[in-house]
Scaffold this active site. Structure first.
Site, mmCIF file in Angstrom:
data_model
loop_
_atom_site.group_PDB
_atom_site.id
_atom_site.type_symbol
_atom_site.label_atom_id
_atom_site.label_comp_id
_atom_site.label_asym_id
_atom_site.label_seq_id
_atom_site.Cartn_x
_atom_site.Cartn_y
_atom_site.Cartn_z
ATOM 1 N N ASN A 38 -40.054 -8.865 -44.695
ATOM 2 C CA ASN A 38 -41.272 -9.334 -43.940
ATOM 3 C C ASN A 38 -41.666 -9.919 -44.411
ATOM 4 O O ASN A 38 -42.650 -9.624 -45.416
ATOM 5 C CB ASN A 38 -41.828 -8.118 -43.648
ATOM 6 C CG ASN A 38 -43.335 -7.465 -43.974
ATOM 7 O OD1 ASN A 38 -43.798 -8.537 -42.856
ATOM 8 N ND2 ASN A 38 -43.969 -6.705 -43.805
ATOM 9 N N TRP A 39 -41.639 -11.409 -43.430
ATOM 10 C CA TRP A 39 -42.355 -12.759 -44.314
ATOM 11 C C TRP A 39 -44.242 -12.449 -43.836
ATOM 12 O O TRP A 39 -44.471 -13.652 -44.256
ATOM 13 C CB TRP A 39 -42.048 -13.892 -42.765
ATOM 14 C CG TRP A 39 -40.894 -13.553 -43.635
ATOM 15 C CD1 TRP A 39 -39.871 -13.855 -44.204
ATOM 16 C CD2 TRP A 39 -39.822 -15.531 -42.807
ATOM 17 N NE1 TRP A 39 -39.094 -14.419 -44.712
ATOM 18 C CE2 TRP A 39 -38.854 -15.713 -44.054
ATOM 19 C CE3 TRP A 39 -40.029 -16.314 -41.706
ATOM 20 C CZ2 TRP A 39 -37.706 -16.528 -43.080
ATOM 21 C CZ3 TRP A 39 -38.529 -17.199 -41.747
ATOM 22 C CH2 TRP A 39 -37.708 -17.197 -42.318
ATOM 23 N N LYS A 40 -44.724 -11.660 -43.307
ATOM 24 C CA LYS A 40 -45.869 -11.800 -43.202
ATOM 25 C C LYS A 40 -46.805 -12.257 -42.398
ATOM 26 O O LYS A 40 -45.515 -12.864 -41.924
ATOM 27 C CB LYS A 40 -46.745 -10.933 -44.673
ATOM 28 C CG LYS A 40 -45.953 -10.053 -45.183
ATOM 29 C CD LYS A 40 -46.693 -9.285 -46.012
ATOM 30 C CE LYS A 40 -46.236 -7.737 -47.172
ATOM 31 N NZ LYS A 40 -45.886 -7.527 -48.114
ATOM 32 N N HIS A 67 -47.448 -0.958 -40.035
ATOM 33 C CA HIS A 67 -47.709 -1.857 -41.467
ATOM 34 C C HIS A 67 -48.519 -1.541 -42.331
ATOM 35 O O HIS A 67 -49.619 -1.500 -41.895
ATOM 36 C CB HIS A 67 -47.093 -3.429 -41.983
ATOM 37 C CG HIS A 67 -46.985 -3.973 -43.199
ATOM 38 N ND1 HIS A 67 -48.338 -3.697 -43.744
ATOM 39 C CD2 HIS A 67 -45.551 -4.037 -44.441
ATOM 40 C CE1 HIS A 67 -47.109 -4.164 -44.698
ATOM 41 N NE2 HIS A 67 -46.396 -4.497 -45.473
ATOM 42 N N GLU A 86 -50.985 -3.239 -44.390
ATOM 43 C CA GLU A 86 -51.144 -3.904 -44.047
ATOM 44 C C GLU A 86 -52.405 -4.114 -43.025
ATOM 45 O O GLU A 86 -53.352 -4.036 -42.336
ATOM 46 C CB GLU A 86 -50.642 -5.561 -44.408
ATOM 47 C CG GLU A 86 -51.018 -5.548 -45.354
ATOM 48 C CD GLU A 86 -49.568 -6.471 -46.288
ATOM 49 O OE1 GLU A 86 -48.932 -7.022 -44.967
ATOM 50 O OE2 GLU A 86 -49.457 -6.304 -47.540
ATOM 51 N N GLU A 90 -43.100 2.785 -47.953
ATOM 52 C CA GLU A 90 -43.892 2.000 -49.188
ATOM 53 C C GLU A 90 -45.084 2.416 -49.958
ATOM 54 O O GLU A 90 -46.132 2.279 -48.871
ATOM 55 C CB GLU A 90 -43.932 0.674 -48.228
ATOM 56 C CG GLU A 90 -42.976 0.009 -47.202
ATOM 57 C CD GLU A 90 -43.095 -1.338 -46.704
ATOM 58 O OE1 GLU A 90 -42.810 -2.528 -46.956
ATOM 59 O OE2 GLU A 90 -43.974 -1.758 -46.146
ATOM 60 N N GLY A 149 -46.751 -6.176 -52.950
ATOM 61 C CA GLY A 149 -47.160 -7.373 -53.402
ATOM 62 C C GLY A 149 -47.772 -7.362 -55.153
ATOM 63 O O GLY A 149 -48.723 -8.203 -55.247
ATOM 64 N N SER A 194 -42.148 -4.098 -53.396
ATOM 65 C CA SER A 194 -41.685 -4.949 -54.810
ATOM 66 C C SER A 194 -40.467 -4.415 -55.280
ATOM 67 O O SER A 194 -39.653 -5.037 -56.244
ATOM 68 C CB SER A 194 -42.583 -4.520 -56.179
ATOM 69 O OG SER A 194 -44.286 -5.207 -55.775
ATOM 70 N N GLY A 250 -41.044 -7.757 -48.483
ATOM 71 C CA GLY A 250 -41.608 -8.317 -48.624
ATOM 72 C C GLY A 250 -42.061 -10.066 -49.080
ATOM 73 O O GLY A 250 -40.776 -10.902 -49.068
HETATM 74 P P1 PGA Z 1 -43.784 -6.484 -51.323
HETATM 75 O O1 PGA Z 1 -44.253 -6.536 -49.690
HETATM 76 O O2 PGA Z 1 -42.390 -6.552 -51.401
HETATM 77 O O3 PGA Z 1 -43.991 -7.839 -51.151
HETATM 78 O O4 PGA Z 1 -44.215 -5.908 -52.092
HETATM 79 C C1 PGA Z 1 -42.952 -5.233 -49.241
HETATM 80 C C2 PGA Z 1 -43.974 -4.811 -47.938
HETATM 81 O O5 PGA Z 1 -45.392 -5.247 -47.685
HETATM 82 O O6 PGA Z 1 -43.490 -4.542 -46.473
#
Ligand code: PGA
Length: 250
Positions: free
Chosen positions: A9-11, A94, A96, A166, A172, A212, A233
């Site tokens: 997931n590149w965001k 997600h 976010e 998640e 993150g 993470s 991510g």
């Molecule tokens: P992260 O993000 O691996 O940077 O913790 C995961 C995600 O938000 O899907």
């Protein structure tokens, strides 16, 4: 046997030229991958990415979609639009998007239904915040999120739904859930699906862990009984690091 899906997931990262460079580097590194490889890129990278993964086993996903087909929804992109250019996967709900863009369990449910109708492969995110975890509510939260997301779906649709557990406190932050904790919560989610849809359906649902994930912890997480790969991510932004996560079992 459920397959493992490793999805990046590149965001909001990478310009088209950076995406192209990434796929050129990644493709040879994952040529013999035993796990499904997906990268969910920003909308503006979708077309370039789809072009550059042709002839490889890398699948492309979007990070969101609208549940309506078209209309006066400025700034939104529909599932039909994704499907039309050849997108295969889509992340739905997600944390976010839930936190910053008012996604609710109800909009997640609408998007999931639409994605399944269009035969897009949905990755539905669930997970508790730190506060919810510390007050002992993690399981209650993921149960509600999962049940509402799946509301109105038949068994066949449920078995085509990919869930990503998640925990928000692990996203993150560099703090990964322990493999035991992650596996226990994922088993719990599977158990809740079983209560409604039966064992066969529950056993067929792919449930990933996210938060993470990196090359140094992927193996121990993905070898657990109920963890069917991951949603990654930060560690999906570098081809070399991401390829090690994909090839964790080689
Ligand atoms: P992260 O993000 O691996 O940077 O913790 C995961 C995600 O938000 O899907």
């Amino acid at each position: 046997m459920r397959k493992k899906i490793i999805a990046g997931n590149w965001k909001m990262n990478k310009l088209p030229n950076e995406a192209i460079d990434f796929f050129e580097e990644l493709a040879p590194l994952v040529k013999n991958a035993q796990n499904e490889v997906v990268i969910c890129v920003p909308y503006t990278d979708l077309f370039y990415s789809l072009m550059h993964v042709q002839g490889t086993d890398i699948k492309i996903g979007a990070q969101n979609m609208h549940y309506e087909e078209k209309g006066a929804y400025t700034g939104e992109v529909s599932g039909e639009m994704l499907k039309a250019i050849g997108v295969e996967y889509v992340i739905i709900g997600h944390s976010e998007r839930r936190a910053y863009y008012a996604e609710t369990d109800e909009t997640v449910n609408k998007k999931l239904k639409k994605a399944l109708e269009l035969e897009l492969k949905p990755i539905v995110c669930v997970g508790e915040s730190l506060e919810q975890r510390e007050s002992g509510k993690a399981k209650e939260i993921v149960t509600t999120q999962t049940k509402i997301a799946l509301q109105g779906l038949n068994n066949n649709e449920v078995s085509k739904t990919i869930i990503a557990y998640e925990p928000i406190w692990a996203i993150g932050t560099g703090k990964t859930a322990t493999k035991e904790d992650a596996n226990e919560t994922i088993k719990w989610i599977r158990g809740k699906i079983e209560e409604i849809y039966g064992k066969d359906t529950a056993d067929s649902v792919i449930i990933q862990y996210g938060g993470s994930v990196k090359s140094s912890n992927a193996k121990e997480l993905f070898e657990m009984s109920d963890i069917d790969g991951g949603l990654v991510g930060g560690a999906s932004l570098k081809a070399d690091e991401f390829s090690k996560i994909i090839n964790y079992n080689q």
